[in-house]
Write a protein that holds these residues in place. Sequence first.
Motif, PDB file in Angstrom:
ATOM      1  N   THR A 112       0.838  -1.194   0.000  1.00  0.00           N
ATOM      2  CA  THR A 112       0.000   0.000   0.000  1.00  0.00           C
ATOM      3  C   THR A 112       0.879   1.253   0.000  1.00  0.00           C
ATOM      4  OG1 THR A 112      -0.104   0.093   2.413  1.00  0.00           O
ATOM      5  CG2 THR A 112      -1.769  -1.240   1.295  1.00  0.00           C
ATOM      6  N   PRO A 113       0.319   2.413  -0.350  1.00  0.00           N
ATOM      7  CA  PRO A 113       1.111   3.646  -0.367  1.00  0.00           C
ATOM      8  C   PRO A 113       1.751   3.990   0.982  1.00  0.00           C
ATOM      9  CG  PRO A 113      -0.932   3.960  -1.592  1.00  0.00           C
ATOM     10  CD  PRO A 113      -1.029   2.617  -0.934  1.00  0.00           C
ATOM     11  N   ASP A 114       1.152   3.514   2.085  1.00  0.00           N
ATOM     12  CA  ASP A 114       1.729   3.831   3.399  1.00  0.00           C
ATOM     13  C   ASP A 114       2.711   2.765   3.884  1.00  0.00           C
ATOM     14  OD1 ASP A 114       0.028   1.779   3.984  1.00  0.00           O
ATOM     15  OD2 ASP A 114      -1.123   2.830   5.522  1.00  0.00           O
ATOM     16  N   GLN A 138       2.354  -0.636   4.098  1.00  0.00           N
ATOM     17  CA  GLN A 138       1.845  -1.904   4.595  1.00  0.00           C
ATOM     18  C   GLN A 138       1.710  -2.901   3.448  1.00  0.00           C
ATOM     19  OE1 GLN A 138      -1.244  -1.905   7.888  1.00  0.00           O
ATOM     20  NE2 GLN A 138      -1.763   0.007   6.866  1.00  0.00           N
TER      21      GLN A 138
END
Length: 330
Positions: free
Chosen positions: A273-275, A277
């Motif tokens: 994911t972009p963050d 994760q």
Amino acid sequence: MTNVVFAERFAESPLRIGVRTSVMATILAERVATLLGKAAPGIRIELVKIQVTSDHWGGDLSVIGGKAAFSKQIDEALVGGQIDVAVHCMKDVPGDVPLPEGTAFGAYLEREDVHDVLVTRDGTPLADLPPGSVIGTSAVRRAAQITAYRPDLRTKRIRGNVDARLDKLHAKDSPYAGLVLARVGLQRIGAVDEHQEVLPVEFQGDKSTLSMVPPVGAGVVGVHARVADAPVMQLVNQLNHPSTAAHILAERTMLHMLRGHCNSPIAGYATTTPDGQMAMFGMVFNQDGSAFVRSHAWGDLGDPAILGARVAADLLHQGAMKLIDATGRS
């Protein structure tokens, strides 16, 4: 690994890459050969083409040992020392058969496109095909998702390489209105067309929205070697794409826990994911797509096996094994 050790290992013989005889497999092996050549300049590399059981079979894979039919002879050549590395599409590596003792995947190349596409003679999208139209596919997973979305369509098994399947579609007496194929395979042979319908990989939560969640290992090439052959394993490891390797570990952990076999309508896809994760989506269908279970979870990118196990446990809790067993095992 020092250059001296590697030079001694291959002073009198080339590094041998074992690969299936198909055009697609050759393209992938040539890609691996190019990367290995860049990692070890001056090394001699030889492609060893090996006919596998599936090359001679047009029927149900479960009759000839499931997905192992794509790799059995290649694995035997690797263990026996006739080749030094093997190249496999990870989607074809079975989840219910262990790797040969003393071997491991030393590298996973960066994942390519995971989308499936609908190929028709005139560009008609799946939603607009007339009731009763026949869609050709070799995958139970695809057939289940097609019939979940359009139960008025029929699916028919089709085997063979991509070129052969396209020829069957365009034959004058073809029974097929369309085929569902992996877009990456079409890209590799230069057969991508703007009229092909790209099927979305995200499941939206109901059967009224078209989706085609990919199989475990979609778009990933694995390079397989003997663990004890340290110079080769260390060279191969230089090709490894870490995030792809993490995604594959999550997906294949799920597949192993589900004991997925060649007829299992199992879909699984992990991403970052972009963050930062890791997210993973898993689905198990019955054979006609009328029933399914699904799981979507997030976890630590540094511990992908935990995420894969969590998704598998959730699917099993929802009754995935009943759906898998209902399709029959090889």
